[in-house]
Design a protein around this motif. Sequence first.
Motif, PDB file in Angstrom:
ATOM      1  N   ALA A  93     -38.993 -38.659 -75.398  1.00  0.00           N
ATOM      2  CA  ALA A  93     -39.283 -38.622 -73.965  1.00  0.00           C
ATOM      3  C   ALA A  93     -40.736 -38.235 -73.714  1.00  0.00           C
ATOM      4  N   ASP A  94     -41.267 -37.352 -74.550  1.00  0.00           N
ATOM      5  CA  ASP A  94     -42.671 -36.963 -74.423  1.00  0.00           C
ATOM      6  C   ASP A  94     -43.606 -38.088 -74.860  1.00  0.00           C
ATOM      7  N   PRO A 115     -42.771 -41.794 -72.034  1.00  0.00           N
ATOM      8  CA  PRO A 115     -42.070 -41.458 -70.786  1.00  0.00           C
ATOM      9  C   PRO A 115     -41.711 -42.667 -69.930  1.00  0.00           C
ATOM     10  N   GLY A 135     -34.079 -35.269 -71.949  1.00  0.00           N
ATOM     11  CA  GLY A 135     -34.813 -36.415 -71.440  1.00  0.00           C
ATOM     12  C   GLY A 135     -34.117 -37.753 -71.532  1.00  0.00           C
TER      13      GLY A 135
END
Length: 226
Positions: free
Chosen positions: A63-64, A67, A98
Motif C-alpha cells: 500500500a505504501d 497507493p 491498506g
Amino acid sequence: MTTATPDAIDDPRSLSLAEFAATVDHTVLGPETTMADVETVLDAAADHGMNACIPPCYVAEAADRAPDVPLATVVGFPHGQNTPEAKRDEGEDAWRSGADELDLVINVGRLRAGEDDLVTAEIAEVVAAVPVPVKVIVETALLSADELHRACAAARDADATMVKTSTGFADGGATVADVELMSEYLPVKASGGVGSYEEAIAMLEAGAVRIGASSGVDIVSGHPDA
C-alpha cells in the motif's frame, strides 16, 4: 482506494483497453512469494491499469509502494479452515493495513457436512468487520453442483460482494459452466487457469466481472488495442 464492482458486462469484446485491464486482478500468492515478487506485480499492475492481489503479510508495504493500485488480499488462504474469529481478525488487520478488497476462502468441510448456517455466519462476520468488498472463494473444483449452489447462496445471504471460483491450490480452476451458475447469485471473479485474453473474454461472456490470474500482463496484452 476501493475498487468498484461492475455490473455484468453485456459485450466484453467492446471494452476499451483500460476498461478491460481494470477487470484483471494481477496475482502472486504462492508460498515462496517474496516482497520482490510483490513489487514486480505491483509495477506491472500500475503500468497496465490492473488491480493486484497479494499475500496479507505484504499488504502494508504494498500500500505504501503503490497507493494508486487497487489492492486485494486473501483471508483464510488457501484451505479456509481457520476459525471464524481468526478469519475476522485477519480480514480486519488486512483492511487496516491498506487492503481495498478481501478474498475470503470458505470452509469447504463445513459446507459438505451440511453446516450451511455456519458457513454463512462465518462469511457474515468478516463482511461486518470491514468496510471494503469481500469476495468469497468457494473452490469450485471441490464442489458438486448442489454444493456450489449452496456455497453461492451462503455468500449472497452473508452480504458478500462477489463470489470467486478458486484459490489456485486445488486441481482445476474456473470453468464457463461454473461461472454461469455462480453469476445467478452474485458478481463473479473467475480465477484459476485463465491465462490469455481469449480465455478471459470467455469468462466475462459467461458472466464474470473480474479475472484473477498470475498472467495478468499476458491477458491484457492480448487486447486488440494493446
